[in-house]
Design an enzyme around this catalytic site. Sequence first.
Site, PDB file in Angstrom:
ATOM      1  N   ARG A 102       0.883  -1.180   0.000  1.00  0.00           N
ATOM      2  CA  ARG A 102       0.000   0.000   0.000  1.00  0.00           C
ATOM      3  C   ARG A 102       0.909   1.214   0.000  1.00  0.00           C
ATOM      4  O   ARG A 102       1.691   1.423   0.925  1.00  0.00           O
ATOM      5  CB  ARG A 102      -0.911   0.003   1.228  1.00  0.00           C
ATOM      6  N   HIS A 129      -7.371   0.806  -6.445  1.00  0.00           N
ATOM      7  CA  HIS A 129      -7.558  -0.067  -5.275  1.00  0.00           C
ATOM      8  C   HIS A 129      -8.240  -1.353  -5.776  1.00  0.00           C
ATOM      9  O   HIS A 129      -9.415  -1.593  -5.495  1.00  0.00           O
ATOM     10  CB  HIS A 129      -8.416   0.675  -4.235  1.00  0.00           C
ATOM     11  N   GLN A 132     -10.097  -3.876  -3.451  1.00  0.00           N
ATOM     12  CA  GLN A 132     -11.388  -3.346  -3.008  1.00  0.00           C
ATOM     13  C   GLN A 132     -12.466  -3.633  -4.056  1.00  0.00           C
ATOM     14  O   GLN A 132     -13.567  -4.074  -3.719  1.00  0.00           O
ATOM     15  CB  GLN A 132     -11.252  -1.827  -2.794  1.00  0.00           C
ATOM     16  N   ASP A 224     -17.139   7.413  -1.244  1.00  0.00           N
ATOM     17  CA  ASP A 224     -15.860   7.262  -0.545  1.00  0.00           C
ATOM     18  C   ASP A 224     -15.527   8.629   0.056  1.00  0.00           C
ATOM     19  O   ASP A 224     -16.171   9.639  -0.265  1.00  0.00           O
ATOM     20  CB  ASP A 224     -14.778   6.803  -1.555  1.00  0.00           C
ATOM     21  N   CYS A 264     -16.269   1.895   0.678  1.00  0.00           N
ATOM     22  CA  CYS A 264     -15.096   1.046   0.936  1.00  0.00           C
ATOM     23  C   CYS A 264     -14.675   1.107   2.396  1.00  0.00           C
ATOM     24  O   CYS A 264     -14.030   0.182   2.885  1.00  0.00           O
ATOM     25  CB  CYS A 264     -13.945   1.481   0.026  1.00  0.00           C
ATOM     26  N   ARG A 292     -13.713  -8.446   1.624  1.00  0.00           N
ATOM     27  CA  ARG A 292     -12.282  -8.228   1.352  1.00  0.00           C
ATOM     28  C   ARG A 292     -11.518  -9.516   1.659  1.00  0.00           C
ATOM     29  O   ARG A 292     -10.607  -9.905   0.932  1.00  0.00           O
ATOM     30  CB  ARG A 292     -11.731  -7.091   2.226  1.00  0.00           C
TER      31      ARG A 292
END
Length: 322
Positions: A102, A129, A132, A224, A264, A292
Amino acid sequence: MGRHNFLSIKDFSPEEIRYFLDLAREIKSHPSAHSGALKGKTLAMIFEKPSLRTRVSFDVGIQQLGGFSLYLSPAEISLGKRESVYDVAKNLERMVQAIMIRTYAHDIVERMAEYASIPIINGLTDYSHPCQAMADYLTIQELKGNVAGLKVAYVGDGNNVCHSLMFAGAQLGAHVWAATPEGYEPKPEAVEWALQRGAKTGGTCTLTHDPAEAVSAADVVYTDVWASMGQEAEAEMRRKLFLPYQVNSDLFRKAKFDAVFMHCLPAHRGDEVTDEVIDSPNSVVYQQAENRLHAQKAILLELMQYRDVPEPVPFQEMTTSV
Ligand code: CP
Ligand code: NVA
């Protein structure tokens, strides 16, 4: 499938994306059938930004598959500062069997994949992402039965999460709408890619500045945070600009009666979404978060299962000098 890395949804064919989703569903239904699949294998997790879900789901996921994980915090690695991306890759490939990263700039995960002989997984960059998005469409499939033809309305900042939602939606034949303030649209090349892939799958990608138009008759309403990790200094300025894009009951009511609300997470309640919406029966955010785990177990299995733990490199006599 034999894929080496998981860097972007764009790197796969629609069939491969569906394969990952099918595998995730199988793993979710029969977790014990895969419990020893990654025995003796280690995943290094490099985090240059904070995380709850990504860290916990990869950590628990690899353990459930019989392997180990190693958490490397922002202070420990300092990619490209304390040590070059190349040297980090060449060191870790001697000791672990895959790396999840990340980070900020997307080219860091691409360079890591170029240098390392082991699989690299994108655990979020400023650009995308992808893990996700796999969990997102796994959730949508579970709830709606099918993704093709659905209207998925993303409202807010045209950011990393928005890009991956568009890419995976195009792969699966969804109609993805993104409603953003002017100047905060998803990147033109991301939209172009989604349009081109959608032309093959029946998916579409539509941009608007009108949140009501995006949400109207939508099957999925997604938002988001307005300021992503690394944009904290802009948070106050963005709050005023993005307020018309808040997903509240008035906006959500314009979607289909059985529409689901997705995020998310982490959510900034009272900013991009109100408590009324995120705590409503239509909200599926915790199912989405749980997925996830299942989606990433499928990715770990596919990338790591059939790769042997290499023998140590034997000592070699020097035959040349530099
Ligand atoms: N959605 C997500 O990636 O959450 P974290 O930032 O907590 O990992
Ligand atoms: N867009 C957000 C997603 C967090 C999971 C960020 O990058 O901070």
